[in-house]
Each structure stands twice: as C-alpha cells, then as structure tokens.
Design a protein around this motif. Structure first.
Motif, PDB file in Angstrom:
ATOM      1  N   UNK A   1      19.373  44.397  32.295  1.00  0.00           N
ATOM      2  CA  UNK A   1      19.087  43.584  31.122  1.00  0.00           C
ATOM      3  C   UNK A   1      18.041  44.327  30.289  1.00  0.00           C
ATOM      4  N   UNK A   2      18.401  44.753  29.101  1.00  0.00           N
ATOM      5  CA  UNK A   2      17.469  45.531  28.282  1.00  0.00           C
ATOM      6  C   UNK A   2      16.494  44.646  27.513  1.00  0.00           C
ATOM      7  N   UNK A   3      16.779  43.338  27.456  1.00  0.00           N
ATOM      8  CA  UNK A   3      15.856  42.394  26.843  1.00  0.00           C
ATOM      9  C   UNK A   3      16.092  41.037  27.491  1.00  0.00           C
ATOM     10  N   UNK A   4      15.452  40.011  26.987  1.00  0.00           N
ATOM     11  CA  UNK A   4      15.591  38.692  27.598  1.00  0.00           C
ATOM     12  C   UNK A   4      16.455  37.749  26.771  1.00  0.00           C
ATOM     13  N   UNK A   5      17.396  38.287  26.025  1.00  0.00           N
ATOM     14  CA  UNK A   5      18.274  37.469  25.193  1.00  0.00           C
ATOM     15  C   UNK A   5      19.397  36.820  25.993  1.00  0.00           C
ATOM     16  N   UNK A   6      19.805  37.448  27.095  1.00  0.00           N
ATOM     17  CA  UNK A   6      20.946  36.936  27.849  1.00  0.00           C
ATOM     18  C   UNK A   6      22.282  37.232  27.205  1.00  0.00           C
ATOM     19  N   UNK A   7      22.290  38.083  26.198  1.00  0.00           N
ATOM     20  CA  UNK A   7      23.517  38.462  25.510  1.00  0.00           C
ATOM     21  C   UNK A   7      24.219  39.587  26.266  1.00  0.00           C
ATOM     22  N   UNK A   8      25.535  39.586  26.206  1.00  0.00           N
ATOM     23  CA  UNK A   8      26.280  40.671  26.841  1.00  0.00           C
ATOM     24  C   UNK A   8      25.918  42.017  26.223  1.00  0.00           C
ATOM     25  N   UNK A   9      25.531  42.004  24.941  1.00  0.00           N
ATOM     26  CA  UNK A   9      25.171  43.252  24.268  1.00  0.00           C
ATOM     27  C   UNK A   9      23.876  43.849  24.812  1.00  0.00           C
ATOM     28  N   UNK A  10      23.104  43.043  25.514  1.00  0.00           N
ATOM     29  CA  UNK A  10      21.839  43.542  26.058  1.00  0.00           C
ATOM     30  C   UNK A  10      22.019  44.221  27.411  1.00  0.00           C
ATOM     31  N   UNK A  11      23.231  44.140  27.978  1.00  0.00           N
ATOM     32  CA  UNK A  11      23.475  44.709  29.306  1.00  0.00           C
ATOM     33  C   UNK A  11      23.787  46.196  29.188  1.00  0.00           C
TER      34      UNK A  11
END
Length: 415
Positions: A255-265
């Motif tokens: 997880x590159x951030x804490x958004x929970x978005x698939x784009x953050x993986x």
C-alpha cells in the motif's frame, strides 16, 4: 447478515475460540504503515484437497483440518470449535472457485471469505438449516453502517451436495457464480461510487463456525437460523478443491498510501509487467502503457514501436514499507485506471487515492491496470526498478548527436 459485525468479537479471540475464524486484520494499512503482503508469482494455482499435499500454501488458523476422499474436512465437535484455513499468500484481482459441501446443523455457518488487510471483503456463507439458498455478501473498508448488501441465490441441497462456488473479482465488477451460472453481479460504481468496492489484495479464508452459539448476540443467532444444539455434533463441511487465477501475480503487494484505492497498490518482484513505449519524432514525446499479465484483459498503445519487459527487484520476504516508498521511473504519458481521475498541471489525483505525480493531461476509465498520467519522477530506497525505455531521449541520441558533429566539422573548415 454482515460478516464484519459477527466477526467483531475477534478482539476477544483469546477468550472466545470461535472468533478465531472470524474477520479481522493484523495491521490495517489505512491507519498505519504495515508490512507488504506476500504474493504468489503463479497466475494459476490448483489445490486438490483429497490429497494431503493440497493443503500446501495454506495455513490452519484455528482448530484442525484433515484431508480425505471428500476433500478437506472442517468439523465442529463442541462449543468453541471453528476450524479455519487461509492462503499464505494474497491475490490481486482474479477468479476463485471452491468446490464445497456445506455443513448441516442449525446455526452452523460454512464460510468462504476473501479478505484484505484494510477489510475489503467478498463472501459466500451457507447456513446449516437453509437447504435451498446460500448468502453472497461484500464489504468495503470494514464499513458496517448498513446491512443491505447480502443476496440469497438459490442452490439445491448445499449440505448434501457438492457445488462449485466461484467469484470472478475484477477491477470494474465482481460476479458470483454457482456451478458456472452467474447469480450476482456487483459493478464498481454500485458500491458507493467505488468507495466501498473491494479493490485491495486479498487472502482466501475457508472455515466453519457456530453462528448459533448461545453466547452470540441475538441478531447473529437469528441470522444463523437459530441456536446451535451441540449435542447433535459433529457438524462437518467438506471442501474438495480450490482453483485460483491471480490476475496480478507478484512477490508482494504494498500500500503506497492510506487511500485504500487499487491504484495505490504497488507490485514488487516477479509479477511480469510489460511496458510498451510509443514515440513521435516531431514532439519528442512518448506514451507508455503498463499492462498486467492478467488473462482477463490487456491494454496496448495504438502505435507501438518498442516493447520492453521491465522487472522489479525480487523480494524474498515481505518487509515493512512506508507510504511512498515505491520508486517510479521518470516517464511521460498516460494510462487508465479504475473509476475516473482528473489531472491538472502539476498534479494527478485518482478517485480514492492520495498519490500524485507531476505533469498535465487527463486519464479515466475502468480496467485491470492502473497508474497516473503525466511526467515526473519519484525515488525511494526500496524496491528498485530496472531502467525503463525513454523514447524521447532515444530520439535525441540518434538524431541530434550526428547533427552536432556535422556542425563541428563545418566550423573547423570555416576556420
């Protein structure tokens, strides 16, 4: 009945053994920095539970599970029993098929759960006293503010007949099927505009538990079909096989951030990514499209001149990674992602994601790959990526260098 609510007692797992089979997360990446999720570099995994070797790559998290001619056996013999197994790896989109015969018994629940660290969840749950239906359900980010997401498709005698329960989980939609027939479709936009759509790497968890245990809340007991009578034990569920198609095989997911978005993986390791570059000599610009090796879909540039395989450093173990620690090579271009994203000069913002990149342009769409649009660079300590193809730099090197040499020769003769 929501899995999250009935699993809320996991905090009391030490005191209540049945909670061990219930939904929880060891580390929620939306709240703090967590270790990377261990992945699998295999795109196809098949587990035959009629053989003891079929349980390799699975760990028993509660009780004990044996194998036999009917497959893996999950049995409740007494109060507190909740035998459960889960994969020792995560997958990131794909298809999971489980051939199962549910357990009979009032209040007994046979569960197939796909769950992520940030509590995205997709479920099948069969109740021991319901001989004509099975429940489908999903949750996004552990949100239990409403309990209207379940459906109850028909299935004949699930406690005495093996059926194959399949979930095809993709970036734009999820389809539940029984014996090859679709019984439910969830579109990304239908889950609160995607905010509650399951979209982060998941483990597969299979288990049996007593929803009708007298110590459970009245709502849970009623949902499970009534109070469990342990004098009628044993109650056994059988799972003959599991097939998993992982759309994005990789050594690990971060997880590159804490958004929970698939784009953050971010994928790391042996998940083979193909970068396709296009160049225009007039504008000296390039457009790159990164596509997953998913068997479900691929994306490619309309004009392709050069295709290079890029790889990331293989990780032998999952290590903690801080937000933003995934390195990105400097490129210029655009790709498509889930939902919609709008980019203004100097920043790019995806729905549900806090990641940014520099540049200008727009990107939108729904598919199986994701990245940001624009040009820029980011750096970190790990993991490292190999050098990527820069079409514009290639044009400069191939064409401007000879011109500069000619100019020097001309200037020499003028002297």
């Amino acid at each position: 009945m929501p899995s999250i609510l009935k699993y809320a007692a996991v905090a009391l797992a030490a005191a209540a053994p049945l909670a061990s089979a219930q939904t929880y997360t060891d580390c929620n990446p939306l709240q703090k920095t967590c270790p990377a999720d261990a992945g699998s570099t295999q795109s196809q995994l098949n587990f035959d539970f009629t053989q003891s070797s079929g349980l390799s790559q699975w760990k028993t998290t509660a009780g004990s599970v044996s194998t036999g001619s009917n497959g893996a056996v999950f049995t409740i013999n007494k109060k507190g029993d909740a035998p459960t197994i889960e994969t020792d790896f995560y997958i990131f989109y794909g298809e999971i098929s489980v051939t199962m015969q549910a357990a009979p018994g009032t209040g007994i629940v046979s569960s197939i759960v796909f769950e992520s660290d940030d509590l995205d969840e997709i479920d099948w749950e069969a109740l021991g006293g319901n001989t004509a239906q099975i429940e489908t359900n999903y949750f996004g980010k552990g949100d239990t503010t409403t309990y209207d997401r379940d459906t109850w498709p028909g299935v004949a005698n699930p406690q005495s007949t093996f059926h194959t329960y399949t979930v095809n989980w993709q970036k734009d939609k999820t389809v539940w099927s029984i014996d090859g027939t679709p019984v439910r479709t969830l579109n990304y936009a239908d889950a609160q505009g995607g905010a509650r759509y399951p979209q982060t790497p998941m483990r597969v968890r299979i288990g049996i538990w007593a929803g009708g245990d007298p110590d459970n809340g009245q709502g849970t007991i009623e949902w499970a079909g009534g109070q469990t009578d342990y004098s009628k034990a044993p109650f056994s569920m059988y799972v003959k096989s599991v097939q998993i198609a992982n759309a994005n095989p990789a050594d690990s997911y971060t997880y590159s951030d804490n958004s929970g978005s698939s784009d953050s993986i971010k994928l790391s390791g042996a998940g083979a990514l193909i970068q396709t570059s296009s160049s225009s000599s007039s504008s000296s610009s390039s457009t790159s499209t990164i596509s997953s090796t998913s068997s479900q879909s691929t994306e490619s540039s309309t004009t392709t001149h050069t295709t290079l395989a890029t790889t990331t450093q293989t990780s032998t173990s999952a290590k903690p990674t801080t937000p933003g620690s995934t390195s990105t090579s400097s490129t210029s271009g655009s790709t498509s992602g889930s939902g919609s994203s709008t980019t203004s000069s100097g920043s790019s913002t995806s729905s549900g994601s806090s990641s940014t990149s520099s540049g200008s342009g727009t990107s939108s769409g729904s598919g199986t790959t994701s990245s940001a649009s624009g040009s820029g660079s980011a750096s970190s300590t790990a993991p490292k990526t190999s050098a990527t193809f820069n079409a514009a730099a290639n044009v400069v090197a191939n064409y401007l260098a000879p011109i500069s040499l000619l100019g020097l020769v001309t200037a020499f003769f003028q002297l």
